[in-house]
Design an enzyme around this catalytic site. Sequence first.
Site, short mmCIF file in Angstrom:
data_model
loop_
_atom_site.label_atom_id
_atom_site.label_comp_id
_atom_site.label_asym_id
_atom_site.label_seq_id
_atom_site.Cartn_x
_atom_site.Cartn_y
_atom_site.Cartn_z
N SER A 88 0.84 -1.19 0.00
CA SER A 88 0.00 0.00 0.00
C SER A 88 0.88 1.25 0.00
O SER A 88 1.23 1.77 1.04
CB SER A 88 -0.91 -0.03 1.23
OG SER A 88 -1.74 1.10 1.24
N PRO A 89 1.25 1.72 -1.21
CA PRO A 89 2.15 2.88 -1.27
C PRO A 89 1.46 4.13 -0.72
O PRO A 89 0.24 4.27 -0.85
CB PRO A 89 2.45 3.02 -2.75
CG PRO A 89 1.61 2.06 -3.48
CD PRO A 89 0.89 1.20 -2.52
N GLN A 146 -8.88 2.51 -1.75
CA GLN A 146 -9.21 2.90 -0.39
C GLN A 146 -9.95 4.25 -0.46
O GLN A 146 -9.36 5.25 -0.84
CB GLN A 146 -7.94 3.04 0.45
CG GLN A 146 -8.21 3.36 1.90
CD GLN A 146 -6.95 3.69 2.68
OE1 GLN A 146 -7.03 4.14 3.81
NE2 GLN A 146 -5.78 3.48 2.11
N TYR A 189 -10.23 9.76 10.60
CA TYR A 189 -10.85 10.44 9.47
C TYR A 189 -12.38 10.52 9.72
O TYR A 189 -12.85 10.10 10.76
CB TYR A 189 -10.51 9.73 8.16
CG TYR A 189 -9.02 9.75 7.86
CD1 TYR A 189 -8.33 10.96 7.73
CD2 TYR A 189 -8.29 8.57 7.74
CE1 TYR A 189 -6.96 10.99 7.47
CE2 TYR A 189 -6.92 8.60 7.49
CZ TYR A 189 -6.26 9.80 7.36
OH TYR A 189 -4.91 9.84 7.12
#
Lengths: 215, 722
Positions: free
Chosen positions: B414-415, B492, B573
């Site tokens: 997951s960069p 995502q 978030y």
Amino acid sequence: MVVIGPLRPAAVLAKQAASIDAISGGRLVLGLSIGARHDDYQTLEIDHRARGSVLTEHLVAIREHWEDGKLGPRTIRAAGPVVLVGGSSGEAFARMARYGDGYVHGGGPPRAFAGAAARARAAWVDAGRPGRPQLWGQGYFALGEGAAVPGAAFLRDYYAFTGPFAEKIAASNLTNPRAVVDFVRGYEEAGCDELVLFPTVAAVDELDLLADVLA
Amino acid sequence: VRIVVLGGGPAGLYFSLLAKKAQPAHRITVVERNPSDATYGWGVVFSEEALGALRDADRETFDEITDTFAKWTAIDVRYRGDKVRSRGHAFSAISRKRLLSILQGRCAELGVELSFEREVADLTKLGQADLVVGADGVNSLVRRTSEDVFKPSLDSHRTKFAWFGADLVFNAFTFIFRETEHGLFQVHGYPVDGSTSTFIVECAEPVWRRAGLDRATEQESLAFCQKLFASDLQGHSLLSNRSIWMSFITLRCETWHHGNTVLLGDAAHTAHFTIGSGTKLAMEDAISLAEALERKAGDLEAALTDYEMERQPLVERFQQAALESAAYFEGVSRYASFDPVQFAFNLLTRSGRITHLELQRRDPDFVGRVDGWFSARARDGGSGDGAQWLVAPPPMFAPFEMKGVTAPNRVVLSPPGEDEAVDGVPGSGNADQLAEAVRAGAGVVLTELVAVSPDGRITPGSAGLWREEHGQAWAGILEQVRTVGQAILALQLGHAGRRGSTRPRRQGIDRPLREEGWPLMSASAIPYAPTGRVPKEMDRADMDHVKERFVRSARMAALAGFDLLELNFAHGYLPASFISPLSNRRTDAFGGGLDNRMRFPLEILDAVRAIWPEDRPLAVSLSVSDWVRGGLELDEGVSAARLVKDRGCDLVQVQGGQSTLGASPVYGRMFLATSSDRVRNEAGVPTLVGGNVTTRDEINTLLAAGRADLCVLSVLDRPAGP
């Protein structure tokens, strides 16, 4: 090597650092942490319990001052000097990953540094921060003839506020070439980017002796 | 030098004989309150590694000890009527009585003065001594006398155990699990000599109460256990030796020495009995202290500091492993649905010291069977024992199927993104990072958080998915990435909420934008950072609007061709701000208890589930703990996972922390593994977990042990530019 952030107003710290950055041609690396001494906070009447959140606010404010460029000289890099953040709690590692450019370790054997470095990297990835943290370590040495005893005495005195822990710090002073070489190698293997070694006796030839060992 | 040793257990005796052997001129007295032949419990166990040090320290006692050793190499796990055996573990054990008598004999031979049945209540009555060694066990008088210096912490564990013996000889370290109407009981058994075995019975405290054992006498307890494990005892009997029910206490001390006193063994530290290392650690302490006194002869302070510096870090590592092991047994009932082979693998790897790789070295056949079982299950859901899979890949290379979608392996990359998007349009940086992750071989590649709306961005450079143009850009990126290799491509999707409107992340995250920023919203009007913008408390219209944004973006994601959609309900978030009690202070139907706090996130999930293609999986990234006092605790986090699972979530990415700035995560190795384990095995939903997972061995171990289904490999970016 590391400034105790909460003891100074953020604007003062930002301006001082920008000034040093300017006169040194951008060579300043600023280490910030909360320190380990209660009495510093007492003397300045700064709330010791709030030290973590104050440092957090400072880290945000200092960088904003630099980026805005209105306070003190313009920093050489637009983003300001490299900022290292220290500490050993989970909160400290999270703070480092959030606001720092890297981590500065408080000292100890290579194994301790390796553990802290792993936590710093983990915090960085966890924060979703691009790039990677710089990792800085530090150590003490006394290589001259007869320097071991006064070196240990200095550390015992300097760290007296840590209680029984001072003995351990004094015992870890690097007092022979073998110890220095092993120490440096251990830090290197643990991924240390910069290692700062401090002489524990006030003698200039300590630096030559160190240079010889590391040559 | 005059040395007084308080306590005649293995630590005190062994130290005394080593110190006397090194310096016959030392005057050493061991003071013990019990008679010479009194002891508690049955046998003590040593692993192979522990023995080398004993041999080097004193050959005579080593030979005597090893002569009477019971030795074995297998670990048996008896569970649900099955017996799973793993070999290649070198163990030895000796009866405590025999060990003490060997050490006493050697002490006497060397001229150590042994004084039994002498109770000491006051250290000042000991007489003059240059060194006082506190080897007086977990209730150490020496430690209690200077508590302000040693600063001990004592934590009592939640299970009850009784240390019985049995007049049968196990031929393996034997774990027995027995389900009863009261709950689960387990046995830790191993041979101690030619005729007896240690037989420790353990259960959770509530189970112990339900079974009435809190009111039972020693004899009644013995009879109860004897009956419960009759089939394992095969006609043999349990034996009692002051075998009463106890709670184990983990002891730590900040300092182990003070002036001329020093702590040794259980007086300084304990490690839960389920890793069986108490005596080993105590005897290693003794060796280290005796050597330090020799090395620093004439400088007691230096010697004691050396001893402490050498031993403390090693002991702490054992204590950590012991805590992991204890936690495993405390929560073992959550693995009740595991197949025996996975149950055994999970048990063997419980403390973190033995991994997939280490087991492979010790017992390749066993690991072959585990890998075979894992592969068979991954491919056809088979529940065989894996024997038919002679050539199975390690678990990380087993495929993972969700809905109609199959990940070719279990590793997720997951960069973090580069904040280079302009007006939300993902750029070549995003494409390059994702392509690189696919090229690196990941089975699943997950994007950074992609915003559902302009005000849902983290920074002005965050990528988004709210306009047709964004959908087309992502479709182009996916097309490009699919030419590189096979991987599940996962989006995502999220809304930054009160963590939005911040400066680019290269120089730090959560640094608020000033004039150029945008208004924020959140569950309550509490800013994320102290100097940050105050968010608006969302009203119903705001919620409907955000929900509609999630739905729109999800539609575009399906159209763009993402295989898997992950909704971000984590890390403070917007949706997560409802879930944490620290950021949600609402008094309406969306605040208060967990069901209320989950209401809005679940509305989003329901709405997205309704339009997301049936044949593609939907995941939720969920913070299951805030890691801060007063915040979401793991128990509630597991309940939250249960709620999203019940609403059709196929996979939970387990997260923690970042709900507030004050969170204090413990960034150890695999620091989310315990959370993932609980979510997966208590909420019953597949999990994806990262959190400082850095090696293949860690991934294989987590997967094979059933603690996660997919793992995010933690990788740092290339070095930052100037």
